[in-house]
Design a protein around this motif. Structure first.
Motif: not given
Lengths: 224, 624
Positions: A20, A22, A26, A30, A33, A36-37, A44, A62, A90-94, B16, B21-23, B250-251, B299-302
């Motif tokens: 929360x 972020x 941002x 995020x 990305x 893309x992951x 585009x 925020x 599976x590609x998300x941040x926490x 942030x 907590x980032x990927x 994430x920032x 590819x892993x990071x995007x």
């Protein structure tokens, strides 16, 4: 089940916990990305510096949580929207979790109301805080200073509050909820706290968590 | 996150960067963890998370069973005030636990102006800043990074320094620490054991004495402690760890992209450049493995951008092949490549043109000196013709912005050399008028100068820094000659460079001044809005230390240099011979033309320095 045409899709997701903090901008980066992951190519934009086009319904301030965020996007290729959450998660941040993706039936501009929950914490809880807060917010006019691009000016937030309720303090905590205007005007729930701090400082919490729980159209139907 | 932290996060800017907590953040079960490491970067999140070395050390530590390594950055001033106000101790971003309870606190230090942040972070962690004031209940405090090629100014604060690249030796130190701790071995005995691992400098095992002239007169190692401590390196880059699954912030951070390192070391031998000497010998990644790693990381990071990193990317033998392989993947996906360290030559522009189809940045060159004479002195083997030709091709190709970096105060510099910067700038402008593809877009030439800081382990380590007053006179001289349309001249202030120069060639006596200036409020000194020259000068004065003794004094050949306790593998005699060549204006050929025997190749023996990991014979003709 038939394949959706490539085109606009909508994602329902939540943003809670550490996520929360972020910021809105941002979060857009995020999420790009994350797609893309997950190897879900987004269409585009044209132009000198093309970037995947996405659109978030209501910027979430925020520090606030939400379990009902909406984002519109467009994939390059046809994809079953149902599988998108399992590709993205599976590609998300926490703290960010995709709940559902679908072809939207209506434009995001149809959102009018948002329901929030607030959890107010007090180091020394005032007596009957819940009742006092409910009474305070029942006023016909609640004027607060709001920071805008042109400086600080006073706004009346009462018309932007459709309903509000608070429960009594338990264990130093008051739980409340409100349905407030999400657009024209958009009311940042932080302003409810600003109002308390200004007009009823004894009721001002030491910490407040705000959570967006549902969004509605003008007729108070759940918006998806 | 604990309640106190959540409360203060509401009140600070860019929260942030304080949450984790980032990927790809690494979370481990506490039950299975034997050693907790706080990897500390002594600057803010946006800078530290941009650092490739930091990502490598984080990933490598966490790849070890039983080790949990977390990240810690310096808080910005509002966050520091909020933490101190609420009694929140410095914590690891992953767990939120105070690092005071960790086993090892490890700093990665790449810039002298971060030294006050090291002290401040120890204090924010609730630890005494001086090693001698910490006891065995507290974490071991270690440091590594480029600054540690002169560890002495931080000797009072750090228990143990890692000299060189941390890939191998960090793990050895962690393992020895856990073993010693589990066996109940006292900290002092552990330090003696660590000192013989190789690449480890334990300052408490060395006694220093000073003569009546104020010069360092002797450094005496305790029995068993090595002298000098020779740096450790990753010998084989193809076998070295690369962070394919690095944390994606994430920032927004400063370098918000994948960093692909293609080689370490440099064949060029620019005499002012510390990196060029201390990162020797040259070791390359093969183009095929670099391509594989880069694409895996993308590819892993995007991420939609990747930088190819080295000290001089034009010298990478596999460059054509690498960019060809990368572009095949990147172009259809709209992923941009950038090559930030190209030399000014035709090949470079050709490369730029081929890789920057997606997004086109400006051109940046660092001729460092304006005249050919002075470029010969510093062995920056780029000619005026190289620079002008490169600009011509770039302007013809549609580029319209050029950034040029120079240093003032290089050894032997005269007013003529200073004015030659303006002359070169004028010639570039002339080239633009002759060759611009589209003159209506105009041109923008940005010239920046900084005051040269002589660094340890370079041929200029004996040289005085130019005094601030004289630096500013030369800035004014140049400014007067730079009044041209479309040209912007920026110069760095002299104060930061002066303090940096004093710290970079300082000895242990500077520890007192560092502590003083930090107690007087110094922190975040790399940031102009926080740096105060007056505060530094006052602190030096209170301690009876003259910073000019360190910054502006020429050292005699035979002087015992404080940083001679460590060796980057390049011999002092070699550096002296390069210094003599500089004085004579004689250039030294690059290492591929002729090995001049700097000594660093002993570190990879029997594998030769700069061994060819793959040839580029199949890549010719692809580009262009």
């Amino acid at each position: 089940m038939s394949a959706a045409r490539p085109g606009r899709l909508r994602l329902l997701f939540e943003k809670t916990g550490r996520a929360r903090y972020i910021s809105h901008l941002d979060l857009m980066q995020t999420l790009r990305r994350v797609f893309a992951r997950a190897d879900v190519a987004l269409r585009r934009t044209e132009g000198f510096n093309p970037h995947p086009y996405i659109s978030l319904a209501l910027p979430l301030p925020v520090g606030q949580e939400s379990v009902c965020e909406l984002m519109d996007f467009e994939t390059e290729a046809a994809i079953h929207p149902e599988i998108i959450p399992e590709l993205l998660n599976p590609k998300m941040p926490e703290g960010i979790r995709a709940l559902r993706a679908y072809a939207p039936a209506r434009a995001l501009s149809g959102i009018k109301w948002v329901e929030i929950r607030v959890s107010l914490e007090y180091d020394a809880p005032p007596r009957d805080a819940g009742a006092a807060l409910a009474e305070y917010f029942s006023a016909d006019s609640i004027v607060v200073p709001k920071r805008t691009k042109r400086g600080i000016r006073d706004v009346d937030i009462a018309p932007a509050i459709r309903s509000v309720r608070f429960s009594g303090a338990e264990a130093g905590r008051v739980e409340g909820g409100a349905v407030i205007s999400a657009s024209e005007p958009a009311l940042n729930p932080e302003l409810l706290l600003t109002a308390i701090a200004r007009d009823a400082p004894s009721l001002s919490p030491d910490y407040a968590l705000i959570r967006r729980v549902e969004i509605f159209d003008a007729d108070m139907n759940v918006f998806r | 996150m604990n309640r106190e932290l959540e409360r203060i996060l509401r009140t600070v800017r860019k929260p942030a960067r304080y949450t984790g907590g980032e990927y790809n953040e690494v979370i481990k079960e506490r039950g299975g963890v034997r050693l907790r490491v706080a990897l500390c970067f002594p600057d803010v999140y946006e800078i530290g998370m941009s650092n490739l070395g930091f990502k490598i050390l984080y990933g490598l530590a966490n790849a070890t069973d039983g080790v949990w390594c977390e990240r810690v950055f310096a808080p910005w001033d509002d966050m520091e005030a909020a933490m101190r106000g609420a009694g929140v101790l410095l914590y690891g971003l992953e767990s939120g636990d105070p690092i005071r309870d960790f086993d090892v606190v490890a700093f990665s230090i790449g810039y002298e102006m971060a030294y006050t942040n090291v002290l401040n972070m120890l204090d924010l962690a609730g630890l005494p800043v001086r090693a001698s004031d910490r006891d065995e209940s507290m974490p071991l405090v270690i440091a590594g990074g480029t600054c540690c090629y002169n560890p002495e100014p931080l000797a009072d604060f750090i228990d143990l320094f890692i000299i060189g690249e941390g890939e191998e030796v960090n793990g050895e130190v962690f393992a020895e620490y856990a073993r010693s701790r589990d066996a109940g071995v006292p900290r002092g005995v552990f330090l003696e054991r660590a000192a013989v691992l190789g690449g480890v400098y334990v300052p408490s095992l060395y006694d220093t004495e000073y003569g009546p002239d104020g010069l360092l007169s002797s450094v005496t190692p305790r029995p068993g402690a090595p002298m000098p401590v020779v740096k450790r390196i990753a010998r084989d880059l193809d076998a070295a760890y690369f962070p394919e699954k690095a944390i994606v912030p994430s920032t927004e951070i400063v370098h918000d992209r994948v960093a692909l390192e293609v080689f370490r070391g440099c064949i060029r031998g620019c005499r002012f450049c510390q990196a060029g000497y201390v990162y020797r010998p040259v070791r390359s990644r093969s183009a095929s493995s670099a391509a594989r790693l880069g694409l895996a990381a993308l590819s892993d990071s995007g991420y939609d951008e990747m930088s190819i990193l080295s000290l001089s990317t034009s010298d990478y033998r596999g460059l054509r092949r690498l960019t060809h392989e990368l572009l095949g993947w990147c172009e259809p996906r709209g992923v941009g490549l950038s090559l930030p360290s190209l030399r000014a030559d035709n090949f470079s522009v050709e490369m730029m043109r081929s890789v920057q189809k997606v997004r086109r940045s400006g051109l940046t060159f660092a001729p460092e000196a304006g005249s050919q004479r002075l470029r010969d002195v510093i062995n920056k083997n780029v000619t005026r013709e190289d620079i002008l030709n490169t600009c011509r091709i770039a302007f013809e190709g549609g580029w319209s912005s050029v950034k040029l970096y120079f240093m003032l105060g290089l050894p032997t510099e005269t007013d003529e050399d200073v004015l030659a910067i303006a002359e070169l700038t004028g010639q570039i402008l002339h080239v633009w008028r002759e060759s611009a593809a589209n003159k209506r877009r105009g041109v923008r030439i940005t010239v920046s100068t900084s005051c040269f800081v002589p660094k340890p382990h370079t041929p200029f380590q004996w040289e005085p820094q130019l005094a601030a007053g004289e630096y500013l006179r030369r800035v004014e001289l140049l400014r007067g000659a730079m009044r041209m349309r479309s040209v912007v001249y920026n110069w760095h202030d002299a104060g930061t460079g002066f303090i940096e120069a004093a710290l970079s060639r300082g000895d242990r006596r500077l520890g007192r001044a560092l502590e003083r200036v930090w107690r007087d409020g110094a922190r975040l000194d790399a940031w102009d809005e926080h740096f105060s020259l007056e505060r530094w000068l006052a602190a030096f004065e209170k301690c009876g230390i003259d910073p000019a003794f360190y910054a502006e004094r020429e050292r005699a050949r035979g002087e015992l240099l404080p940083w001679s306790v460590v060796s980057p593998g390049v011999g002092t005699e070699y550096l002296w011979s390069e210094r003599e060549a500089a004085r004579a204006g004689a250039v030294t050929p690059d290492c591929r033309v002729k090995c001049t025997g700097c000594g660093a190749s002993a570190l990879t023996a029997p594998v030769p320095c700069d061994s060819d990991t793959d040839t580029d014979t199949d890549g010719g003709g692809i580009v262009g």
